[in-house]
Design a protein around this motif. Sequence first.
Motif, PDB file in Angstrom:
ATOM      1  N   GLU A  96       1.615  38.776  -1.196  1.00 17.93           N
ATOM      2  CA  GLU A  96       2.550  37.644  -1.148  1.00 17.93           C
ATOM      3  C   GLU A  96       1.916  36.399  -1.763  1.00 17.93           C
ATOM      4  N   LEU A  97       0.663  36.150  -1.415  1.00 20.92           N
ATOM      5  CA  LEU A  97      -0.045  34.987  -1.968  1.00 20.92           C
ATOM      6  C   LEU A  97      -0.179  35.085  -3.487  1.00 20.92           C
ATOM      7  N   LYS A  98      -0.523  36.261  -3.965  1.00 26.60           N
ATOM      8  CA  LYS A  98      -0.680  36.444  -5.410  1.00 26.60           C
ATOM      9  C   LYS A  98       0.650  36.192  -6.119  1.00 26.60           C
ATOM     10  N   LEU A 129       3.148  34.300  -5.050  1.00 27.49           N
ATOM     11  CA  LEU A 129       3.406  32.853  -5.003  1.00 27.49           C
ATOM     12  C   LEU A 129       2.592  32.111  -6.059  1.00 27.49           C
ATOM     13  N   LYS A 130       1.333  32.470  -6.180  1.00 29.81           N
ATOM     14  CA  LYS A 130       0.439  31.814  -7.147  1.00 29.81           C
ATOM     15  C   LYS A 130       0.914  32.079  -8.574  1.00 29.81           C
ATOM     16  N   ASP A 131       1.280  33.336  -8.861  1.00 27.90           N
ATOM     17  CA  ASP A 131       1.759  33.677 -10.199  1.00 27.90           C
ATOM     18  C   ASP A 131       3.047  32.916 -10.527  1.00 27.90           C
ATOM     19  N   ASP A 132       3.970  32.866  -9.557  1.00 29.24           N
ATOM     20  CA  ASP A 132       5.223  32.119  -9.756  1.00 29.24           C
ATOM     21  C   ASP A 132       4.938  30.644  -9.999  1.00 29.24           C
ATOM     22  N   LEU A 133       4.046  30.096  -9.213  1.00 30.18           N
ATOM     23  CA  LEU A 133       3.678  28.680  -9.362  1.00 30.18           C
ATOM     24  C   LEU A 133       3.069  28.420 -10.737  1.00 30.18           C
ATOM     25  N   ASP A 134       2.161  29.275 -11.165  1.00 30.45           N
ATOM     26  CA  ASP A 134       1.523  29.094 -12.477  1.00 30.45           C
ATOM     27  C   ASP A 134       2.533  29.253 -13.621  1.00 30.45           C
ATOM     28  N   TYR A 182       1.883  26.598  -0.949  1.00 28.34           N
ATOM     29  CA  TYR A 182       0.914  27.647  -1.275  1.00 28.34           C
ATOM     30  C   TYR A 182      -0.373  27.440  -0.476  1.00 28.34           C
ATOM     31  N   GLN A 183      -0.879  26.217  -0.423  1.00 31.74           N
ATOM     32  CA  GLN A 183      -2.106  25.926   0.317  1.00 31.74           C
ATOM     33  C   GLN A 183      -1.944  26.270   1.801  1.00 31.74           C
ATOM     34  N   GLN A 224      -6.209  32.903   5.432  1.00 30.58           N
ATOM     35  CA  GLN A 224      -7.619  32.821   5.820  1.00 30.58           C
ATOM     36  C   GLN A 224      -7.770  32.941   7.337  1.00 30.58           C
ATOM     37  N   ASN A 225      -6.874  32.303   8.076  1.00 30.62           N
ATOM     38  CA  ASN A 225      -6.909  32.402   9.537  1.00 30.62           C
ATOM     39  C   ASN A 225      -6.647  33.836   9.987  1.00 30.62           C
ATOM     40  N   LEU A 226      -5.709  34.500   9.329  1.00 37.52           N
ATOM     41  CA  LEU A 226      -5.407  35.893   9.655  1.00 37.52           C
ATOM     42  C   LEU A 226      -6.640  36.770   9.436  1.00 37.52           C
TER      43      LEU A 226
END
Length: 179
Positions: A69-71, A73-78, A96-97, A104-106
């Motif tokens: 999911e993070l990847k 989001l990052k790709d969409d953002l970029d 995103y942050q 990171q908490n997970l």
Amino acid sequence: MKKIQFFAVNMVLLVAFALTSSAALASGKIAFVDMREVMVSSEAGKRAADEFKKVFEREREVIQTREAELKKLKDDLDRQRPVMTEAALRDRETAYQRKFRDYQNLVRDANEALQQRDQELTKTLMPEVLKIINSLGEREKYSMIMDVSSVPVPFFSKELDITKRVIDEFNKTYRPPKK
């Protein structure tokens, strides 16, 4: 002054260990056991490892899903960065942050939970293994049984290694507590 005291205490401990070791050597039998091997190779240890592996796999799947999911989001953002307004870009980066911090908490929580589970399993099995070792030591009149997994021993005769016997006896006598 503290260094001198520290040195003196260490010297006293070293001399005491040398005296007890030489007394043990002079007075009787010595054996060696690899506690790590007992924990890994015994039936109870294998069951605990399987249980631990299942928990690890579940945690890993959740983490990998969040990672994907993070990847995305990052790709969409970029990809959309050049066409976004400054305010929209700031909002998406903040989102995103936040997700990254949650990820990171997970990961941290999962690692802590796995470490705690490992410690609980060790705390459950270790006293039972030590009972077996004490019983074996008393029955066969050993002066000392050393754990080679926690104390560096540069050399010992494999004839003095009782790890396999400890595993066999542990497998025969250990009954897991009822849940």
